[in-house]
Design a protein around this motif. Sequence first.
Motif, PDB file in Angstrom:
ATOM      1  N   LEU A 167       0.786  -0.994   0.147  1.00  0.00           N
ATOM      2  CA  LEU A 167      -0.096   0.057  -0.135  1.00  0.00           C
ATOM      3  C   LEU A 167       0.873   1.219   0.153  1.00  0.00           C
ATOM      4  O   LEU A 167       0.651   2.256  -0.806  1.00  0.00           O
ATOM      5  N   ILE A 168       1.987   1.359   0.919  1.00  0.00           N
ATOM      6  CA  ILE A 168       2.708   2.510   1.147  1.00  0.00           C
ATOM      7  C   ILE A 168       3.404   2.893  -0.125  1.00  0.00           C
ATOM      8  O   ILE A 168       3.745   4.357  -0.352  1.00  0.00           O
ATOM      9  N   ASP A 169       3.724   2.147  -1.102  1.00  0.00           N
ATOM     10  CA  ASP A 169       4.579   2.434  -2.227  1.00  0.00           C
ATOM     11  C   ASP A 169       3.756   3.215  -3.228  1.00  0.00           C
ATOM     12  O   ASP A 169       4.588   3.752  -4.000  1.00  0.00           O
ATOM     13  N   VAL A 170       2.577   3.442  -2.925  1.00  0.00           N
ATOM     14  CA  VAL A 170       1.733   4.324  -3.883  1.00  0.00           C
ATOM     15  C   VAL A 170       2.236   5.727  -3.732  1.00  0.00           C
ATOM     16  O   VAL A 170       2.003   6.654  -4.555  1.00  0.00           O
ATOM     17  N   ILE A 171       2.834   6.045  -2.732  1.00  0.00           N
ATOM     18  CA  ILE A 171       3.413   7.425  -2.292  1.00  0.00           C
ATOM     19  C   ILE A 171       4.922   7.539  -2.718  1.00  0.00           C
ATOM     20  O   ILE A 171       5.338   8.721  -2.669  1.00  0.00           O
ATOM     21  N   MET A 172       5.342   6.881  -3.530  1.00  0.00           N
ATOM     22  CA  MET A 172       6.792   6.878  -3.822  1.00  0.00           C
ATOM     23  C   MET A 172       6.973   7.958  -4.717  1.00  0.00           C
ATOM     24  O   MET A 172       7.974   8.836  -4.492  1.00  0.00           O
ATOM     25  N   PRO A 173       6.030   8.177  -5.651  1.00  0.00           N
ATOM     26  CA  PRO A 173       6.280   9.748  -6.483  1.00  0.00           C
ATOM     27  C   PRO A 173       6.818  10.779  -5.838  1.00  0.00           C
ATOM     28  O   PRO A 173       7.205  11.860  -6.181  1.00  0.00           O
ATOM     29  N   PHE A 174       6.038  10.883  -4.581  1.00  0.00           N
ATOM     30  CA  PHE A 174       6.204  12.164  -3.738  1.00  0.00           C
ATOM     31  C   PHE A 174       7.512  12.224  -2.925  1.00  0.00           C
ATOM     32  O   PHE A 174       7.569  13.014  -2.360  1.00  0.00           O
ATOM     33  N   LEU A 175       8.260  10.979  -2.740  1.00  0.00           N
ATOM     34  CA  LEU A 175       9.371  11.195  -1.932  1.00  0.00           C
ATOM     35  C   LEU A 175      10.879  11.171  -2.593  1.00  0.00           C
ATOM     36  O   LEU A 175      11.600  11.555  -1.714  1.00  0.00           O
ATOM     37  N   GLY A 176      10.769  10.987  -3.886  1.00  0.00           N
ATOM     38  CA  GLY A 176      12.073  10.954  -4.491  1.00  0.00           C
ATOM     39  C   GLY A 176      12.623  12.215  -5.372  1.00  0.00           C
ATOM     40  O   GLY A 176      11.668  13.237  -5.070  1.00  0.00           O
ATOM     41  N   PRO A 177      13.742  12.533  -5.671  1.00  0.00           N
ATOM     42  CA  PRO A 177      14.177  13.617  -5.997  1.00  0.00           C
ATOM     43  C   PRO A 177      13.983  14.086  -7.169  1.00  0.00           C
ATOM     44  O   PRO A 177      14.303  15.343  -7.853  1.00  0.00           O
ATOM     45  N   SER A 178      13.969  13.079  -8.287  1.00  0.00           N
ATOM     46  CA  SER A 178      13.626  13.491  -9.619  1.00  0.00           C
ATOM     47  C   SER A 178      12.061  13.261 -10.271  1.00  0.00           C
ATOM     48  O   SER A 178      12.247  13.781 -11.301  1.00  0.00           O
ATOM     49  N   TRP A 179      11.321  13.042  -9.591  1.00  0.00           N
ATOM     50  CA  TRP A 179       9.965  12.935 -10.098  1.00  0.00           C
ATOM     51  C   TRP A 179       9.248  14.324  -9.979  1.00  0.00           C
ATOM     52  O   TRP A 179       9.494  15.131  -9.005  1.00  0.00           O
ATOM     53  N   VAL A 180       8.487  14.636 -11.039  1.00  0.00           N
ATOM     54  CA  VAL A 180       7.676  15.928 -10.937  1.00  0.00           C
ATOM     55  C   VAL A 180       6.027  15.243 -10.712  1.00  0.00           C
ATOM     56  O   VAL A 180       5.733  14.605 -11.799  1.00  0.00           O
ATOM     57  N   VAL A 181       5.331  15.548  -9.749  1.00  0.00           N
ATOM     58  CA  VAL A 181       3.763  15.118  -9.796  1.00  0.00           C
ATOM     59  C   VAL A 181       3.023  16.214  -9.963  1.00  0.00           C
ATOM     60  O   VAL A 181       2.628  17.089  -9.221  1.00  0.00           O
ATOM     61  N   TYR A 182       2.489  16.195 -11.217  1.00  0.00           N
ATOM     62  CA  TYR A 182       1.328  17.052 -11.571  1.00  0.00           C
ATOM     63  C   TYR A 182       1.724  18.674 -11.411  1.00  0.00           C
ATOM     64  O   TYR A 182       1.003  19.481 -11.007  1.00  0.00           O
ATOM     65  N   GLY A 183       3.209  18.967 -11.681  1.00  0.00           N
ATOM     66  CA  GLY A 183       3.451  20.277 -11.150  1.00  0.00           C
ATOM     67  C   GLY A 183       3.377  20.629  -9.746  1.00  0.00           C
ATOM     68  O   GLY A 183       3.770  21.740  -9.378  1.00  0.00           O
ATOM     69  N   THR A 184       2.996  19.778  -8.866  1.00  0.00           N
ATOM     70  CA  THR A 184       3.059  20.001  -7.367  1.00  0.00           C
ATOM     71  C   THR A 184       4.383  20.251  -6.739  1.00  0.00           C
ATOM     72  O   THR A 184       5.200  19.421  -6.673  1.00  0.00           O
ATOM     73  N   ASN A 185       4.382  21.368  -5.874  1.00  0.00           N
ATOM     74  CA  ASN A 185       5.558  21.636  -5.251  1.00  0.00           C
ATOM     75  C   ASN A 185       5.629  20.843  -3.869  1.00  0.00           C
ATOM     76  O   ASN A 185       5.196  21.227  -3.002  1.00  0.00           O
ATOM     77  N   TYR A 186       6.057  19.547  -4.118  1.00  0.00           N
ATOM     78  CA  TYR A 186       6.208  18.511  -2.939  1.00  0.00           C
ATOM     79  C   TYR A 186       7.381  18.444  -2.141  1.00  0.00           C
ATOM     80  O   TYR A 186       7.622  17.692  -1.108  1.00  0.00           O
ATOM     81  N   ARG A 187       8.478  18.998  -2.547  1.00  0.00           N
ATOM     82  CA  ARG A 187       9.768  19.056  -2.011  1.00  0.00           C
ATOM     83  C   ARG A 187      10.014  19.718  -0.676  1.00  0.00           C
ATOM     84  O   ARG A 187      11.105  19.420  -0.156  1.00  0.00           O
ATOM     85  N   LYS A 188       9.124  20.347  -0.211  1.00  0.00           N
ATOM     86  CA  LYS A 188       9.355  21.086   1.319  1.00  0.00           C
ATOM     87  C   LYS A 188       8.194  20.250   2.183  1.00  0.00           C
ATOM     88  O   LYS A 188       8.178  20.627   3.294  1.00  0.00           O
ATOM     89  N   ALA A 189       7.781  19.186   1.862  1.00  0.00           N
ATOM     90  CA  ALA A 189       6.941  18.373   2.629  1.00  0.00           C
ATOM     91  C   ALA A 189       7.812  17.481   3.507  1.00  0.00           C
ATOM     92  O   ALA A 189       9.237  17.292   3.472  1.00  0.00           O
ATOM     93  N   ILE A 190       7.182  16.937   4.657  1.00  0.00           N
ATOM     94  CA  ILE A 190       7.770  15.990   5.779  1.00  0.00           C
ATOM     95  C   ILE A 190       7.138  14.653   5.702  1.00  0.00           C
ATOM     96  O   ILE A 190       5.793  14.824   5.930  1.00  0.00           O
ATOM     97  N   PHE A 191       7.567  13.700   5.563  1.00  0.00           N
ATOM     98  CA  PHE A 191       7.022  12.456   5.841  1.00  0.00           C
ATOM     99  C   PHE A 191       7.787  11.570   6.878  1.00  0.00           C
ATOM    100  O   PHE A 191       8.952  11.548   6.828  1.00  0.00           O
ATOM    101  N   ILE A 192       6.982  11.155   7.927  1.00  0.00           N
ATOM    102  CA  ILE A 192       7.543  10.491   8.952  1.00  0.00           C
ATOM    103  C   ILE A 192       6.818   9.073   9.126  1.00  0.00           C
ATOM    104  O   ILE A 192       5.554   9.037   9.228  1.00  0.00           O
ATOM    105  N   PHE A 193       7.494   8.140   9.158  1.00  0.00           N
ATOM    106  CA  PHE A 193       6.993   6.720   9.394  1.00  0.00           C
ATOM    107  C   PHE A 193       7.278   6.157  10.671  1.00  0.00           C
ATOM    108  O   PHE A 193       8.597   6.371  11.234  1.00  0.00           O
ATOM    109  N   ILE A 194       6.240   5.456  11.460  1.00  0.00           N
ATOM    110  CA  ILE A 194       6.511   5.107  12.863  1.00  0.00           C
ATOM    111  C   ILE A 194       6.227   3.577  12.776  1.00  0.00           C
ATOM    112  O   ILE A 194       5.340   3.172  12.332  1.00  0.00           O
ATOM    113  N   SER A 195       7.054   2.895  13.360  1.00  0.00           N
ATOM    114  CA  SER A 195       7.148   1.357  13.249  1.00  0.00           C
ATOM    115  C   SER A 195       7.661   0.653  14.618  1.00  0.00           C
ATOM    116  O   SER A 195       8.699   1.031  15.019  1.00  0.00           O
TER     117      SER A 195
END
Length: 318
Positions: A167-195
Amino acid sequence: MAPGAAAALALTLLLVAAARPAAAWDLWALRCGFSADCECGFGPDLRGLECDLAMNLVGQPLVRQQVVKGVREFLENRNPVKPLVMSFHGSTGTGKTYVSSMLIRYLFQGGLQSPYVHHFSPIVHFPHAERIEQYKESLKRWIQGNLTNCGRSAFLFDEMDKMHPGLIDVIMPFLGPSWVVYGTNYRKAIFIFISNAGGEQINEMTLALWRARKDREEISLQDLELAISQAVFENPQSGFWKSGIINEHLIDFVVPFLPLKHHHVKQCVVSELIQQGLEVRPDVVQEVADSIPYFPEEEKMFSSTGCKTVASRISFFF
């Protein structure tokens, strides 16, 4: 409300909310999606975070080091090439949720209540394995819509060890350095996984190093990082099982939470007594700490539940 109805309601709310930002392409949303100037309640206090971690986080030198380092480097880069992605690992009661909420509190006005902080629980939002494709679509739309609304957003994924694999792999395009997702400026976001995944390996390695007469404060990230990554990647019950997020090295900071010793638990008891406005009596501190189970059976070196049950145990001694 029945569990099935509650899960359906949670999914419906997620879908509705995800669709709303994508449709609201007003000037403000456009500016926040593409501009580097729209901070959306983001007001980092790094000095306050450092001080709070130093004063109140018990027995986790690696956590203080990694979290402060990661946040500082991210904040100092005005144009990051990718979001900040951190993954917290350790057994129960070692401080993962405590640190994640503290981190958010020092980054966003309103902390966890900020409209730009989004918290996901697999039990609440993704309970049914047979609906994984629907969950993937709703999660992708939610992330995309909220990053369009505000590029400076935070996403917390709790209990990754209970997330359905894949399931979580669906957000991969938002995590990497090279993809552009619909022009969205996502590079200043923060993702935290807890496990909790990886906690067993952390405990085993900490115990082995202690038996080799290496103090837990001397344990380095290199001692633990590979074991944690392998544990979560190869565990079929983990949300990161065979995950591209691990395989593509999209996590910037793996943060290990070490098991707590008896004197750390005593520190937790003192802090909890103060927080509850109770007298800090040495006999109560000792008895509460002694009432908690420790492992291994012979040495009784580390708390089996960290500091998780401290608050509930104090009531037995007053």
